[in-house]
Design a protein around this motif. Structure first.
Motif, PDB file in Angstrom:
ATOM      1  N   LEU A  23     -11.237 -11.384  -9.543  1.00 47.39           N
ATOM      2  CA  LEU A  23     -11.642 -11.065  -8.177  1.00 47.39           C
ATOM      3  C   LEU A  23     -12.363  -9.725  -8.229  1.00 47.39           C
ATOM      4  N   ASN A  24     -13.641  -9.779  -8.482  1.00 49.78           N
ATOM      5  CA  ASN A  24     -14.443  -8.576  -8.676  1.00 49.78           C
ATOM      6  C   ASN A  24     -14.833  -7.984  -7.325  1.00 49.78           C
TER       7      ASN A  24
ATOM      8  N   PHE B 128     -12.299  -4.157   0.055  1.00 44.94           N
ATOM      9  CA  PHE B 128     -11.024  -4.072  -0.649  1.00 44.94           C
ATOM     10  C   PHE B 128      -9.927  -4.843   0.075  1.00 44.94           C
ATOM     11  N   ALA B 129      -9.915  -4.766   1.410  1.00 43.79           N
ATOM     12  CA  ALA B 129      -8.831  -5.404   2.174  1.00 43.79           C
ATOM     13  C   ALA B 129      -8.804  -6.911   1.940  1.00 43.79           C
ATOM     14  N   LEU B 130      -9.967  -7.553   1.990  1.00 40.98           N
ATOM     15  CA  LEU B 130     -10.014  -8.994   1.766  1.00 40.98           C
ATOM     16  C   LEU B 130      -9.638  -9.340   0.331  1.00 40.98           C
ATOM     17  N   ARG B 131     -10.066  -8.528  -0.587  1.00 42.90           N
ATOM     18  CA  ARG B 131      -9.743  -8.762  -2.005  1.00 42.90           C
ATOM     19  C   ARG B 131      -8.239  -8.681  -2.232  1.00 42.90           C
TER      20      ARG B 131
ATOM     21  N   PHE C 185      -5.475 -11.589  -3.483  1.00 43.66           N
ATOM     22  CA  PHE C 185      -4.534 -11.348  -4.571  1.00 43.66           C
ATOM     23  C   PHE C 185      -3.116 -11.768  -4.152  1.00 43.66           C
ATOM     24  N   LEU C 186      -2.678 -11.276  -3.001  1.00 45.07           N
ATOM     25  CA  LEU C 186      -1.297 -11.497  -2.576  1.00 45.07           C
ATOM     26  C   LEU C 186      -1.054 -12.925  -2.115  1.00 45.07           C
ATOM     27  N   LEU C 187      -2.057 -13.584  -1.561  1.00 41.70           N
ATOM     28  CA  LEU C 187      -1.873 -14.970  -1.125  1.00 41.70           C
ATOM     29  C   LEU C 187      -1.494 -15.875  -2.289  1.00 41.70           C
ATOM     30  N   ARG C 188      -1.952 -15.553  -3.489  1.00 39.37           N
ATOM     31  CA  ARG C 188      -1.767 -16.427  -4.636  1.00 39.37           C
ATOM     32  C   ARG C 188      -0.785 -15.889  -5.662  1.00 39.37           C
ATOM     33  N   ALA C 189      -0.301 -14.672  -5.473  1.00 36.47           N
ATOM     34  CA  ALA C 189       0.503 -14.030  -6.513  1.00 36.47           C
ATOM     35  C   ALA C 189       1.921 -14.581  -6.560  1.00 36.47           C
ATOM     36  N   ARG C 190       2.390 -14.877  -7.768  1.00 34.95           N
ATOM     37  CA  ARG C 190       3.801 -15.184  -8.018  1.00 34.95           C
ATOM     38  C   ARG C 190       4.464 -14.030  -8.760  1.00 34.95           C
ATOM     39  N   ALA C 191       3.676 -13.219  -9.432  1.00 33.06           N
ATOM     40  CA  ALA C 191       4.177 -12.021 -10.106  1.00 33.06           C
ATOM     41  C   ALA C 191       3.039 -11.013 -10.192  1.00 33.06           C
ATOM     42  N   LEU C 192       3.393  -9.731 -10.148  1.00 28.99           N
ATOM     43  CA  LEU C 192       2.423  -8.650 -10.255  1.00 28.99           C
ATOM     44  C   LEU C 192       2.806  -7.781 -11.446  1.00 28.99           C
ATOM     45  N   VAL C 193       1.945  -7.737 -12.468  1.00 31.95           N
ATOM     46  CA  VAL C 193       2.169  -6.909 -13.655  1.00 31.95           C
ATOM     47  C   VAL C 193       1.225  -5.721 -13.561  1.00 31.95           C
ATOM     48  N   VAL C 194       1.796  -4.503 -13.482  1.00 31.18           N
ATOM     49  CA  VAL C 194       1.006  -3.296 -13.241  1.00 31.18           C
ATOM     50  C   VAL C 194       1.027  -2.425 -14.487  1.00 31.18           C
ATOM     51  N   PHE C 195      -0.147  -2.183 -15.065  1.00 31.85           N
ATOM     52  CA  PHE C 195      -0.302  -1.274 -16.194  1.00 31.85           C
ATOM     53  C   PHE C 195      -0.684   0.105 -15.667  1.00 31.85           C
TER      54      PHE C 195
END
Length: 360
Positions: free
Chosen positions: A51-52, A76-79, A83-93
Motif C-alpha cells: 500500500l504505497n 495517509f488516513a485512507l491508507r 491497513f486496519l480493515l485487513r489486518a490480522r496481526a501487526l508486526v512493527v520493526f
C-alpha cells in the motif's frame, strides 16, 4: 532480531501452501524494511501486497510486490484505514515518525474498542524499551497496566512469530447480489441477496414502460418466488413495491418488512394499482374483442393485493416510537362481512383523499 526478509519468508512459506492463501504480507510498499518483507515473500514464491503512498520525495513501490496487489494512495488516513480493515496481526520493526504514528493509532483504536483485537508484535525489545518508558506511562496514570497487554515485545523474531500466532481466520460467508430490475433503467427495482440458506429480496417494484416490455418484466420476475424467505421494502413507490402481489401469486410465503409509515402508504397504493389495472384491462378488452384479439389480463387483482398486504410487517424507525411494540401489523383483528380485514380510520381517510385527487 529476525530480519524483515526472514519474517516475510517465514509467514509466507507457512501460510500460503498448495494454493491456499490464509495470510499475506502487507507492507507500506516502499524501500528498506518494507522492501525486505516483500522480498522475503517473493523468495518463498508467495504473494504479498503493498500500500504505497505519494510523498514529496516520490517514493515508488518496490519491485517485489505482487503486481496485481500494488496500490497507490494519496492520503495517509485512507491508507491506514485499509491497513486496519485487513489486518490480522501487526508486526512493527524499529522505525521513525511514520512507524510510531501507525503503531500508536492502532493501539488507541484497540484501547478504545474501535477495532477488533489484532495481535501486535514489536520486534526488537531493546529498541522499544529504550525508545519508550512504558513504566513511566503507568506511574503517571496515562495508561493502565492492562494496556501493556495490547502488544508483545519480542527479542527473537522467530520465537515471537511462533508464540504469538494471529487469531484463526473466520471465512466470510459467501454472498451474491443479483439485479432483476432497475438495472440500466430507473424502474422495477428488484435486487436478490443470496447467502447460504437465505434468499432475501430487496424491493419488488413494478416495471413501467412500453406495454410489451412491461408485460414481460412484470409477469416473469427472473427468480423463483417460493425460494424467497423475506422481502425488505425501502419505500412505497410503485416502482419499488408494485410487483409484491405478483410475488404472492407465485406462492411467496414470507413476510414483507418495512417501516410503519411505508406499511400505511404501500397498502393504499397496491390496492389502487390493482384496481387501475383491472379497469384498464376491462376497457382495452372491449376494444380488443371487437378486433378478435385475445383478452388482456392484469398483472394482479385486488384480492392478490390484499393477500400480500396481510404479510406486511412494520417496525419503528430508530429514535421514534420506542415505546410501541417492535412488530406492527397494518390490518386489525376485526373482519368485515366480506372476510377482508378492515383498514384503520386514518388509512380510510387517506384512501378517500387519494381517490378524490384522481377524479379531479
Amino acid at each position: 532480531m529476525m530480519s524483515p526478509g526472514n519474517s516475510g519468508r517465514l509467514v509466507s512459506s507457512t501460510c500460503q501452501i498448495d494454493g491456499q492463501c490464509d495470510y499475506v504480507i502487507v507492507t507500506g510498499g516502499g524501500p528498506g524494511i518494507m522492501e525486505a518483507a516483500n522480498r522475503g515473500a517473493a523468495d518463498a514464491g508467495a504473494k504479498s501486497m503493498g500500500l504505497n503512498i505519494t510523498l514529496p520525495h516520490e517514493q515508488r513501490p518496490n519491485p517485489y510486490i505482487t503486481p496485481d496487489l500494488c496500490f497507490q494512495f494519496r492520503y495517509f488516513a485512507l491508507r491506514k484505514m485499509h491497513f486496519l480493515l485487513r489486518a490480522r496481526a501487526l508486526v512493527v520493526f524499529p522505525g521513525g515518525f511514520g512507524t510510531l504514528d501507525e503503531l500508536f493509532e492502532t493501539l488507541t483504536l484497540l484501547q478504545t474498542g474501535k477495532t477488533r483485537n489484532i495481535t501486535i508484535i514489536l520486534m526488537g525489545q531493546a529498541f522499544w524499551e529504550r525508545l519508550i518508558n512504558w513504566p513511566l506511562l503507568i506511574e503517571e496514570g496515562l495508561v493502565g497496566p492492562e494496556d501493556l497487554a495490547l502488544f508483545h515485545l519480542c527479542r527473537n523474531g522467530s520465537a515471537g512469530l511462533g508464540s504469538h500466532q494471529p487469531k484463526p481466520w473466520r471465512p466470510v460467508r459467501p454472498m451474491k447480489l443479483s439485479f432483476h430490475g432497475a438495472a440500466r433503467s430507473v424502474t422495477g427495482s428488484r435486487h436478490l441477496l443470496e447467502m447460504p440458506g437465505n434468499r432475501i429480496l430487496l424491493d419488488c417494484g413494478l416495471f413501467q414502460g412500453q406495454r410489451q416490455e412491461a408485460d414481460r418484466q412484470n409477469r416473469f420476475l427472473g427468480f423463483d418466488p417460493r425460494s424467497i424467505q423475506a422481502v425488505l421494502l425501502s419505500h412505497a413507490h410503485i416502482d419499488h413495491s408494485g410487483a409484491l402481489p405478483v410475488l404472492g401469486k407465485h406462492q411467496f410465503r414470507g413476510n414483507v418488512h418495512m417501516t410503519r409509515a411505508t406499511v400505511d402508504l404501500a397498502a393504499v397504493m397496491l390496492e389502487d394499482s390493482a384496481r387501475l389495472q383491472e379497469n384498464d384491462c376491462a376497457y382495452l378488452n372491449k376494444k380488443e374483442n371487437r378486433r378478435g384479439k385475445r383478452c388482456l389480463q392484469p398483472f394482479y387483482e385486488s384480492r392478490d393485493a390484499r393477500a400480500i398486504i396481510r404479510r406486511f410487517v412494520g417496525g419503528a424507525v430508530r429514535g421514534h416510537n420506542q415505546g410501541n411494540p417492535s412488530r406492527h401489523r397494518l390490518l386489525s383483528r376485526r373482519r368485515s362481512h366480506s372476510g377482508i380485514r378492515r383498514h384503520s380510520p386514518q388509512i380510510f381517510r387517506a384512501r378517500q383523499q387519494y381517490d378524490s385527487a384522481l377524479l379531479r
